[in-house]
Design a protein around this motif. Structure first.
Motif, PDB file in Angstrom:
ATOM      1  N   ARG A   8       0.845  -1.191   0.000  1.00 38.62           N
ATOM      2  CA  ARG A   8       0.000   0.000   0.000  1.00 38.62           C
ATOM      3  C   ARG A   8       0.880   1.240   0.000  1.00 38.62           C
ATOM      4  NH1 ARG A   8      -2.281  -3.925   3.064  1.00 38.62           N
ATOM      5  NH2 ARG A   8      -4.505  -4.269   2.870  1.00 38.62           N
ATOM      6  N   LYS A   9       0.368   2.330  -0.546  1.00 42.43           N
ATOM      7  CA  LYS A   9       1.162   3.555  -0.622  1.00 42.43           C
ATOM      8  C   LYS A   9       0.872   4.510   0.529  1.00 42.43           C
ATOM      9  CE  LYS A   9       2.252   3.534  -5.430  1.00 42.43           C
ATOM     10  NZ  LYS A   9       2.946   4.372  -6.355  1.00 42.43           N
ATOM     11  N   PHE A  10      -0.306   4.456   1.106  1.00 36.92           N
ATOM     12  CA  PHE A  10      -0.704   5.310   2.234  1.00 36.92           C
ATOM     13  C   PHE A  10      -0.585   6.797   1.920  1.00 36.92           C
ATOM     14  CE2 PHE A  10       0.904   1.478   4.543  1.00 36.92           C
ATOM     15  CZ  PHE A  10      -0.327   1.043   4.970  1.00 36.92           C
ATOM     16  N   ASN A  11      -0.592   7.169   0.658  1.00 32.50           N
ATOM     17  CA  ASN A  11      -0.488   8.571   0.246  1.00 32.50           C
ATOM     18  C   ASN A  11       0.762   9.238   0.829  1.00 32.50           C
ATOM     19  OD1 ASN A  11      -1.348  10.754  -1.221  1.00 32.50           O
ATOM     20  ND2 ASN A  11      -2.716  11.535   0.369  1.00 32.50           N
ATOM     21  N   HIS A  16       9.039   8.174   3.425  1.00 31.46           N
ATOM     22  CA  HIS A  16       8.135   8.344   4.570  1.00 31.46           C
ATOM     23  C   HIS A  16       7.463   7.022   4.918  1.00 31.46           C
ATOM     24  CE1 HIS A  16       4.594  10.815   6.444  1.00 31.46           C
ATOM     25  NE2 HIS A  16       5.186  10.038   7.312  1.00 31.46           N
ATOM     26  N   ARG A  17       7.053   6.294   3.899  1.00 32.45           N
ATOM     27  CA  ARG A  17       6.403   4.996   4.104  1.00 32.45           C
ATOM     28  C   ARG A  17       7.367   4.007   4.765  1.00 32.45           C
ATOM     29  NH1 ARG A  17       4.493   5.015  -0.714  1.00 32.45           N
ATOM     30  NH2 ARG A  17       6.183   3.876  -1.686  1.00 32.45           N
ATOM     31  N   ALA A  19      10.018   4.732   6.612  1.00 38.32           N
ATOM     32  CA  ALA A  19      10.276   5.165   7.988  1.00 38.32           C
ATOM     33  C   ALA A  19       9.096   4.830   8.895  1.00 38.32           C
ATOM     34  CB  ALA A  19      10.559   6.664   8.022  1.00 38.32           C
ATOM     35  N   MET A  20       7.882   5.025   8.395  1.00 39.06           N
ATOM     36  CA  MET A  20       6.688   4.732   9.186  1.00 39.06           C
ATOM     37  C   MET A  20       6.623   3.245   9.538  1.00 39.06           C
ATOM     38  SD  MET A  20       2.695   5.084   8.117  1.00 39.06           S
ATOM     39  CE  MET A  20       2.864   3.746   6.961  1.00 39.06           C
ATOM     40  N   LEU A  21       6.866   2.384   8.553  1.00 42.25           N
ATOM     41  CA  LEU A  21       6.805   0.946   8.815  1.00 42.25           C
ATOM     42  C   LEU A  21       7.926   0.500   9.749  1.00 42.25           C
ATOM     43  CD1 LEU A  21       5.699  -0.501   5.381  1.00 42.25           C
ATOM     44  CD2 LEU A  21       4.427  -0.494   7.514  1.00 42.25           C
ATOM     45  N   ARG A  22       9.114   1.080   9.599  1.00 41.75           N
ATOM     46  CA  ARG A  22      10.214   0.750  10.507  1.00 41.75           C
ATOM     47  C   ARG A  22       9.858   1.118  11.947  1.00 41.75           C
ATOM     48  NH1 ARG A  22      16.012   2.565   7.969  1.00 41.75           N
ATOM     49  NH2 ARG A  22      16.256   0.762   6.628  1.00 41.75           N
ATOM     50  N   ASN A  23       9.312   2.309  12.123  1.00 45.97           N
ATOM     51  CA  ASN A  23       8.935   2.742  13.468  1.00 45.97           C
ATOM     52  C   ASN A  23       7.847   1.852  14.053  1.00 45.97           C
ATOM     53  OD1 ASN A  23      10.722   4.895  13.723  1.00 45.97           O
ATOM     54  ND2 ASN A  23       9.353   6.278  12.639  1.00 45.97           N
ATOM     55  N   MET A  24       6.907   1.448  13.222  1.00 45.40           N
ATOM     56  CA  MET A  24       5.831   0.591  13.716  1.00 45.40           C
ATOM     57  C   MET A  24       6.354  -0.801  14.075  1.00 45.40           C
ATOM     58  SD  MET A  24       2.687   1.810  11.319  1.00 45.40           S
ATOM     59  CE  MET A  24       1.463   0.845  12.146  1.00 45.40           C
ATOM     60  N   VAL A  25       7.295  -1.323  13.286  1.00 49.75           N
ATOM     61  CA  VAL A  25       7.889  -2.626  13.603  1.00 49.75           C
ATOM     62  C   VAL A  25       8.640  -2.538  14.923  1.00 49.75           C
ATOM     63  CG1 VAL A  25       9.681  -4.260  12.911  1.00 49.75           C
ATOM     64  CG2 VAL A  25       8.019  -3.498  11.253  1.00 49.75           C
ATOM     65  N   ARG A  26       9.396  -1.458  15.103  1.00 52.34           N
ATOM     66  CA  ARG A  26      10.126  -1.278  16.365  1.00 52.34           C
ATOM     67  C   ARG A  26       9.159  -1.239  17.549  1.00 52.34           C
ATOM     68  NH1 ARG A  26      13.156   3.550  13.863  1.00 52.34           N
ATOM     69  NH2 ARG A  26      14.683   2.492  12.578  1.00 52.34           N
ATOM     70  N   SER A  27       8.072  -0.505  17.390  1.00 52.76           N
ATOM     71  CA  SER A  27       7.094  -0.409  18.479  1.00 52.76           C
ATOM     72  C   SER A  27       6.448  -1.756  18.762  1.00 52.76           C
ATOM     73  CB  SER A  27       6.014   0.613  18.132  1.00 52.76           C
ATOM     74  OG  SER A  27       6.559   1.891  18.038  1.00 52.76           O
ATOM     75  N   LEU A  28       6.113  -2.486  17.712  1.00 55.82           N
ATOM     76  CA  LEU A  28       5.468  -3.786  17.906  1.00 55.82           C
ATOM     77  C   LEU A  28       6.404  -4.757  18.610  1.00 55.82           C
ATOM     78  CD1 LEU A  28       3.040  -5.606  17.479  1.00 55.82           C
ATOM     79  CD2 LEU A  28       3.961  -6.201  15.251  1.00 55.82           C
ATOM     80  N   LEU A  29       7.667  -4.767  18.242  1.00 54.35           N
ATOM     81  CA  LEU A  29       8.607  -5.688  18.882  1.00 54.35           C
ATOM     82  C   LEU A  29       8.964  -5.238  20.296  1.00 54.35           C
ATOM     83  CD1 LEU A  29      10.953  -6.543  15.894  1.00 54.35           C
ATOM     84  CD2 LEU A  29       9.092  -7.906  16.844  1.00 54.35           C
ATOM     85  N   THR A  30       8.864  -3.953  20.569  1.00 58.60           N
ATOM     86  CA  THR A  30       9.158  -3.449  21.909  1.00 58.60           C
ATOM     87  C   THR A  30       7.999  -3.717  22.864  1.00 58.60           C
ATOM     88  OG1 THR A  30      10.545  -1.712  20.988  1.00 58.60           O
ATOM     89  CG2 THR A  30       9.778  -1.403  23.246  1.00 58.60           C
ATOM     90  N   TYR A  31       6.792  -3.323  22.461  1.00 62.88           N
ATOM     91  CA  TYR A  31       5.634  -3.407  23.347  1.00 62.88           C
ATOM     92  C   TYR A  31       4.791  -4.657  23.126  1.00 62.88           C
ATOM     93  CZ  TYR A  31       6.899   1.425  24.092  1.00 62.88           C
ATOM     94  OH  TYR A  31       7.591   2.567  24.383  1.00 62.88           O
ATOM     95  N   GLU A  32       5.028  -5.372  22.043  1.00 65.98           N
ATOM     96  CA  GLU A  32       4.356  -6.611  21.672  1.00 65.98           C
ATOM     97  C   GLU A  32       2.891  -6.438  21.302  1.00 65.98           C
ATOM     98  OE1 GLU A  32       5.212  -9.853  24.254  1.00 65.98           O
ATOM     99  OE2 GLU A  32       7.372  -9.554  24.094  1.00 65.98           O
ATOM    100  N   HIS A  33       2.358  -5.235  21.360  1.00 61.55           N
ATOM    101  CA  HIS A  33       1.040  -4.938  20.798  1.00 61.55           C
ATOM    102  C   HIS A  33       0.929  -3.432  20.613  1.00 61.55           C
ATOM    103  CE1 HIS A  33       0.187  -4.082  25.006  1.00 61.55           C
ATOM    104  NE2 HIS A  33      -0.874  -3.409  24.611  1.00 61.55           N
ATOM    105  N   ILE A  34       0.308  -3.023  19.513  1.00 58.34           N
ATOM    106  CA  ILE A  34       0.094  -1.602  19.265  1.00 58.34           C
ATOM    107  C   ILE A  34      -1.287  -1.412  18.654  1.00 58.34           C
ATOM    108  CG2 ILE A  34       2.523  -0.956  19.020  1.00 58.34           C
ATOM    109  CD1 ILE A  34       2.161  -1.017  16.008  1.00 58.34           C
ATOM    110  N   ARG A  35      -1.790  -0.196  18.756  1.00 60.61           N
ATOM    111  CA  ARG A  35      -3.096   0.162  18.212  1.00 60.61           C
ATOM    112  C   ARG A  35      -2.855   1.036  16.988  1.00 60.61           C
ATOM    113  NH1 ARG A  35      -6.868   4.497  19.401  1.00 60.61           N
ATOM    114  NH2 ARG A  35      -8.986   3.735  19.118  1.00 60.61           N
ATOM    115  N   THR A  36      -3.431   0.653  15.864  1.00 62.17           N
ATOM    116  CA  THR A  36      -3.225   1.388  14.623  1.00 62.17           C
ATOM    117  C   THR A  36      -4.417   1.169  13.697  1.00 62.17           C
ATOM    118  OG1 THR A  36      -1.672   1.743  12.801  1.00 62.17           O
ATOM    119  CG2 THR A  36      -1.920  -0.508  13.577  1.00 62.17           C
ATOM    120  N   THR A  37      -4.347   1.716  12.491  1.00 65.75           N
ATOM    121  CA  THR A  37      -5.431   1.509  11.535  1.00 65.75           C
ATOM    122  C   THR A  37      -5.271   0.148  10.863  1.00 65.75           C
ATOM    123  OG1 THR A  37      -4.211   2.561   9.741  1.00 65.75           O
ATOM    124  CG2 THR A  37      -5.624   3.976  11.079  1.00 65.75           C
TER     125      THR A  37
END
Length: 141
Positions: A8-11, A16-17, A19-37
């Motif tokens: 997906r391009k996410f506009n 930017h895309r 970096a966004m996915l990298r940050n989300m992967v880091r958060s998921l592996l750190t906290y083991e669950h995240i809330r997103t769209t």
């Protein structure tokens, strides 16, 4: 036509895309669950599952490939030493997407929680278990 085009391009621009996915992967592996769209969670699922598959191989080349995405030595160590061994013997399906009933206020985007299927024990539960054990021994004595 957009046949056979994955992702997906996410506009957003490519950087930017990424970096966004990298940050989300880091958060998921750190906290083991995240809330997103939902669309972001579905894209995140593939990135995260690829990293956990690398952790199952557990060799130097896999660590370097994981570091290329995570860019954090501590998180790579956690991925290979804690998260990866939980999934040995399994064949994929390392993440779970749970759709939430309430959409996001403001733009009504469908929200969900993405989490690792085999999560670590909560530190509070471990602390409670260790405090109960000495109390039981004291009562017996």
């Amino acid at each position: 036509m957009r046949h056979k085009k994955s992702g997906r391009k996410f506009n957003r621009s490519a950087s930017h895309r990424k970096a966004m996915l990298r940050n989300m992967v880091r958060s998921l592996l750190t906290y083991e669950h995240i809330r997103t769209t939902e669309p972001k969670a579905k894209e995140l699922r593939s990135s995260c599952e690829k990293l956990i598959t690398l952790a199952l191989r557990n060799d130097l080349h896999s660590r370097r490939l994981a570091y290329k995405t995570l860019e954090n030595h501590g998180l790579v160590k956690r991925l290979f030493d804690e998260i990866g061994p939980r999934y040995e013997g399994g064949g994929g399906g390392y993440t779970r997407i749970i759709k939430l009933a309430e959409p996001r206020k403001g733009d009504c985007a469908p929200m969900c929680i993405i989490e690792l299927t085999k999560r670590a024990e909560a530190p509070a539960e471990e602390a409670a278990a260790t405090t109960e054990a000495p109390a039981e021994e004291a009562q017996e004595a």
